[in-house]
Design a protein around this motif. Structure first.
Motif, PDB file in Angstrom:
ATOM      1  N   TRP A  53     -20.205-101.955  38.189  1.00  0.00           N
ATOM      2  CA  TRP A  53     -19.154-102.931  37.118  1.00  0.00           C
ATOM      3  C   TRP A  53     -18.385-101.977  36.772  1.00  0.00           C
ATOM      4  CZ3 TRP A  53     -17.965-104.682  32.842  1.00  0.00           C
ATOM      5  CH2 TRP A  53     -17.437-105.669  32.324  1.00  0.00           C
ATOM      6  N   LEU A  54     -18.904-101.561  36.313  1.00  0.00           N
ATOM      7  CA  LEU A  54     -18.366-100.720  35.053  1.00  0.00           C
ATOM      8  C   LEU A  54     -17.944 -99.432  35.837  1.00  0.00           C
ATOM      9  CD1 LEU A  54     -21.877 -99.686  32.658  1.00  0.00           C
ATOM     10  CD2 LEU A  54     -19.950-101.422  31.936  1.00  0.00           C
ATOM     11  N   GLN A  55     -18.139 -99.189  36.940  1.00  0.00           N
ATOM     12  CA  GLN A  55     -17.244 -98.166  37.575  1.00  0.00           C
ATOM     13  C   GLN A  55     -15.969 -99.013  37.709  1.00  0.00           C
ATOM     14  OE1 GLN A  55     -16.851 -95.142  37.984  1.00  0.00           O
ATOM     15  NE2 GLN A  55     -19.169 -94.107  38.000  1.00  0.00           N
ATOM     16  N   ARG A  56     -15.472 -99.826  38.741  1.00  0.00           N
ATOM     17  CA  ARG A  56     -15.357-100.665  38.807  1.00  0.00           C
ATOM     18  C   ARG A  56     -14.352-101.205  38.164  1.00  0.00           C
ATOM     19  NH1 ARG A  56     -17.644-104.292  41.063  1.00  0.00           N
ATOM     20  NH2 ARG A  56     -17.536-106.114  39.752  1.00  0.00           N
ATOM     21  N   ASN A  57     -14.641-101.683  36.357  1.00  0.00           N
ATOM     22  CA  ASN A  57     -13.789-102.094  35.477  1.00  0.00           C
ATOM     23  C   ASN A  57     -12.992-100.748  34.845  1.00  0.00           C
ATOM     24  OD1 ASN A  57     -13.179-105.178  35.558  1.00  0.00           O
ATOM     25  ND2 ASN A  57     -16.243-105.196  35.707  1.00  0.00           N
ATOM     26  N   GLY A  58     -13.029 -99.952  35.499  1.00  0.00           N
ATOM     27  CA  GLY A  58     -12.348 -98.565  33.919  1.00  0.00           C
ATOM     28  C   GLY A  58     -13.248 -98.128  32.876  1.00  0.00           C
ATOM     29  N   TYR A  59     -14.893 -98.734  33.252  1.00  0.00           N
ATOM     30  CA  TYR A  59     -15.614 -98.494  31.308  1.00  0.00           C
ATOM     31  C   TYR A  59     -16.008 -96.715  31.852  1.00  0.00           C
ATOM     32  CZ  TYR A  59     -14.749-102.598  30.266  1.00  0.00           C
ATOM     33  OH  TYR A  59     -14.654-104.605  29.300  1.00  0.00           O
ATOM     34  N   ARG A  60     -16.065 -96.593  32.695  1.00  0.00           N
ATOM     35  CA  ARG A  60     -16.791 -94.430  33.270  1.00  0.00           C
ATOM     36  C   ARG A  60     -15.628 -93.697  32.959  1.00  0.00           C
ATOM     37  NH1 ARG A  60     -20.979 -95.928  31.206  1.00  0.00           N
ATOM     38  NH2 ARG A  60     -23.031 -96.801  32.630  1.00  0.00           N
ATOM     39  N   GLN A  61     -14.402 -94.584  32.706  1.00  0.00           N
ATOM     40  CA  GLN A  61     -13.007 -92.987  32.586  1.00  0.00           C
ATOM     41  C   GLN A  61     -13.888 -92.729  31.856  1.00  0.00           C
ATOM     42  OE1 GLN A  61      -9.625 -94.877  34.090  1.00  0.00           O
ATOM     43  NE2 GLN A  61      -9.768 -96.611  33.278  1.00  0.00           N
ATOM     44  N   ASN A  62     -12.853 -91.206  31.815  1.00  0.00           N
ATOM     45  CA  ASN A  62     -13.147 -90.230  30.595  1.00  0.00           C
ATOM     46  C   ASN A  62     -12.881 -90.526  29.448  1.00  0.00           C
ATOM     47  OD1 ASN A  62     -11.033 -88.107  27.911  1.00  0.00           O
ATOM     48  ND2 ASN A  62     -12.942 -86.866  29.662  1.00  0.00           N
ATOM     49  N   PHE A  63     -13.437 -90.968  28.718  1.00  0.00           N
ATOM     50  CA  PHE A  63     -13.426 -91.427  27.110  1.00  0.00           C
ATOM     51  C   PHE A  63     -12.321 -91.640  26.345  1.00  0.00           C
ATOM     52  CE2 PHE A  63     -13.455 -90.901  22.055  1.00  0.00           C
ATOM     53  CZ  PHE A  63     -14.169 -91.773  22.121  1.00  0.00           C
ATOM     54  N   PHE A  64     -11.238 -90.025  26.214  1.00  0.00           N
ATOM     55  CA  PHE A  64      -9.653 -89.720  25.866  1.00  0.00           C
ATOM     56  C   PHE A  64      -9.326 -90.722  26.548  1.00  0.00           C
ATOM     57  CE2 PHE A  64     -12.913 -86.740  23.403  1.00  0.00           C
ATOM     58  CZ  PHE A  64     -12.147 -86.325  22.533  1.00  0.00           C
ATOM     59  N   GLN A  77      -4.989 -98.200  34.674  1.00  0.00           N
ATOM     60  CA  GLN A  77      -4.930 -98.070  35.832  1.00  0.00           C
ATOM     61  C   GLN A  77      -5.345 -99.693  36.438  1.00  0.00           C
ATOM     62  OE1 GLN A  77      -3.668 -96.002  37.843  1.00  0.00           O
ATOM     63  NE2 GLN A  77      -2.827 -94.491  35.705  1.00  0.00           N
ATOM     64  N   PRO A  78      -4.644 -99.573  37.636  1.00  0.00           N
ATOM     65  CA  PRO A  78      -5.561-101.153  38.304  1.00  0.00           C
ATOM     66  C   PRO A  78      -7.233-101.506  38.344  1.00  0.00           C
ATOM     67  CG  PRO A  78      -3.616-100.224  40.114  1.00  0.00           C
ATOM     68  CD  PRO A  78      -3.958 -99.317  38.120  1.00  0.00           C
ATOM     69  N   ASN A  79      -7.945-102.093  38.304  1.00  0.00           N
ATOM     70  CA  ASN A  79      -9.116-102.175  39.013  1.00  0.00           C
ATOM     71  C   ASN A  79      -9.071-102.955  40.842  1.00  0.00           C
ATOM     72  OD1 ASN A  79     -10.163-101.630  36.208  1.00  0.00           O
ATOM     73  ND2 ASN A  79     -10.099-103.648  35.987  1.00  0.00           N
ATOM     74  N   ILE A  80      -9.963-102.327  41.590  1.00  0.00           N
ATOM     75  CA  ILE A  80      -9.457-102.394  42.535  1.00  0.00           C
ATOM     76  C   ILE A  80     -10.666-103.658  43.428  1.00  0.00           C
ATOM     77  CG2 ILE A  80      -9.180-101.050  45.159  1.00  0.00           C
ATOM     78  CD1 ILE A  80      -7.334-100.619  43.550  1.00  0.00           C
ATOM     79  N   ASP A  81     -10.411-104.190  43.974  1.00  0.00           N
ATOM     80  CA  ASP A  81     -11.417-105.411  44.114  1.00  0.00           C
ATOM     81  C   ASP A  81     -11.883-104.349  45.763  1.00  0.00           C
ATOM     82  OD1 ASP A  81     -13.175-107.143  44.727  1.00  0.00           O
ATOM     83  OD2 ASP A  81     -11.734-109.011  45.037  1.00  0.00           O
ATOM     84  N   PRO A  82     -13.555-104.096  45.503  1.00  0.00           N
ATOM     85  CA  PRO A  82     -13.789-103.941  46.688  1.00  0.00           C
ATOM     86  C   PRO A  82     -13.899-104.802  48.537  1.00  0.00           C
ATOM     87  CG  PRO A  82     -15.562-104.288  45.638  1.00  0.00           C
ATOM     88  CD  PRO A  82     -14.032-104.493  44.455  1.00  0.00           C
ATOM     89  N   ALA A  83     -13.587-105.934  47.865  1.00  0.00           N
ATOM     90  CA  ALA A  83     -13.826-106.703  49.013  1.00  0.00           C
ATOM     91  C   ALA A  83     -12.348-107.366  50.039  1.00  0.00           C
ATOM     92  CB  ALA A  83     -14.256-108.557  48.468  1.00  0.00           C
ATOM     93  N   THR A  84     -11.243-107.086  48.691  1.00  0.00           N
ATOM     94  CA  THR A  84     -10.026-106.939  49.199  1.00  0.00           C
ATOM     95  C   THR A  84      -9.269-106.015  49.248  1.00  0.00           C
ATOM     96  OG1 THR A  84      -9.243-107.695  47.396  1.00  0.00           O
ATOM     97  CG2 THR A  84      -9.715-109.803  48.679  1.00  0.00           C
ATOM     98  N   GLY A  85     -10.110-104.828  48.738  1.00  0.00           N
ATOM     99  CA  GLY A  85      -9.161-103.139  48.118  1.00  0.00           C
ATOM    100  C   GLY A  85      -7.724-103.256  47.497  1.00  0.00           C
ATOM    101  N   GLN A  86      -7.553-105.021  47.305  1.00  0.00           N
ATOM    102  CA  GLN A  86      -6.313-105.363  45.758  1.00  0.00           C
ATOM    103  C   GLN A  86      -6.497-104.695  44.302  1.00  0.00           C
ATOM    104  OE1 GLN A  86      -4.717-108.744  47.214  1.00  0.00           O
ATOM    105  NE2 GLN A  86      -4.129-108.782  48.887  1.00  0.00           N
ATOM    106  N   ALA A  87      -5.154-104.666  43.688  1.00  0.00           N
ATOM    107  CA  ALA A  87      -5.277-104.777  42.616  1.00  0.00           C
ATOM    108  C   ALA A  87      -5.956-106.350  41.541  1.00  0.00           C
ATOM    109  CB  ALA A  87      -3.997-103.866  41.820  1.00  0.00           C
TER     110      ALA A  87
END
Length: 345
Positions: A53-64, A77-87
């Motif tokens: 969940w954290l990866q998918r919602n961008g919380y594991r991106q670089n701090f800066f 950056q948009p979040n990609i739904d793994p089920a549909t592959g859409q942003a």
């Protein structure tokens, strides 16, 4: 003066940048992120599901990178739904961009409140407005009373009036809000039944003398003592100056000497103290608004902290830093206008 203000504005901008960076780092520590993931998924989610969940919602991106996205100097950056592959947006209750674009604090986008299920701006600014009303009535009550007490005490140092008012000022200053709030509630709401012990109805049904008196009294009583003591000390110092003695020797009445000669110079130091009450009021409302269930800035801050609402906490921190720095700037500028020696320097 213009160059002074411009320099101070530059310092304010740099200070806000540094402080928000520190706050952003502390709020986004790994334990806080995991609590957020748990609250947005389910209590029985596995560690792998929380990390996903954290990866998918961008919380594991670089701090800066994340800090730049929050500021609005880097595109989200948009979040990609793994089920549909859409942003898709991070949260369905916010109108977050589903395509890469600059959308941060500089663009007026403060993020999403996971506690209140809405945008931070739609929750934070109404709460600030409610607290602004409370602070206005506190200042209207506190400042005139405090100045009057301080001037009366300082006009005749050592008199019975001076000793009585000084003891009362020290007693109120030594009484924190959570103590005076309980005392006022017990006396005026429970025993006498004069006022409503809760200010929650003020935000829904409107502000009245009945539901707003106790919060205002609780916050004003502490500040009255502090400002009165500073005013009294300044007044005592001014009354011993040579030009005051000269005015008395010329035959001016004691009242004219105080009003026309002593009062303006005696109010220079209290002016700075009064301006510094605004940052204190922001911290004071946390206790008072929680105690009286008044849904303002302090209540919102407590709810955000208790529910690990990251974006709302960042918004509250940004507002707090801004208020402190701006009130200090206004205090410095006003002090320079009141004191000619500062302008010369």
């Amino acid at each position: 003066m213009l160059s002074f203000i411009l320099r101070r504005l530059g310092v304010i901008g740099l200070t806000m940048l540094c402080l928000t960076l520190v706050v952003f780092f502390l709020i986004n520590l790994d334990p806080n992120l995991k609590k957020l993931a748990i609250s947005q998924t389910e209590m029985r989610a596995t560690s792998e599901q929380l990390e996903s969940w954290l990866q998918r919602n961008g919380y594991r991106q670089n701090f800066f990178v994340r800090y730049g996205q929050w500021l609005g100097v880097m595109p989200k950056q948009p979040n990609i739904d793994p089920a549909t592959g859409q942003a898709v947006p991070r949260f369905s209750f916010c109108n977050e961009p589903s395509v890469p674009q600059f959308s941060g604090v500089l663009q007026g986008d403060f993020g999403c409140s996971t506690k209140f299920k809405t945008t931070v701006a739609s929750k934070l600014f109404p709460a600030l407005g409610a607290t602004g009303i409370l602070m206005f009535w506190v200042m209207v009550t506190m400042v005139p009373i405090a100045l009057l007490i301080g001037i009366l005490a300082g006009m005749r140092e050592g008199s019975r009036t001076d000793r009585t008012l000084s003891v009362a000022s020290i007693a109120t200053t030594a009484t924190p809000e959570y103590v005076s709030g309980v005392i006022f509630t017990v006396i005026f709401a429970s025993w006498l039944g004069w006022f409503n012990g809760s200010a929650a109805s003020a935000t829904s049904q409107g502000i009245t003398f009945y539901n707003f008196t106790l919060p205002v009294m609780t916050m004003a009583i502490y500040g009255i003592g502090y400002i009165a003591r500073m005013t009294r000390a300044s007044m005592v110092e001014v009354m011993t100056q040579q030009y005051i003695r000269t005015a008395r020797l010329k035959g001016l009445s004691f009242g004219n000497v105080v009003v026309k000669h002593a009062l303006r110079n005696a109010l220079i130091a209290p002016f700075t103290v009064i301006m510094l009450q605004f940052p204190w009021l922001l911290t004071g409302v946390v206790i008072v608004e929680t105690m009286f269930r008044y849904q303002g800035f302090g209540f919102t801050l407590v709810e955000a902290a208790g529910n690990n609402d990251i974006d709302l906490l960042l918004g509250c921190s940004l507002v707090s830093v801004f208020v402190v720095l701006v009130t200090q700037l206004i205090s410095d500028v006003g002090y320079a206008y009141l004191n000619p020696r500062i302008r010369v320097q």
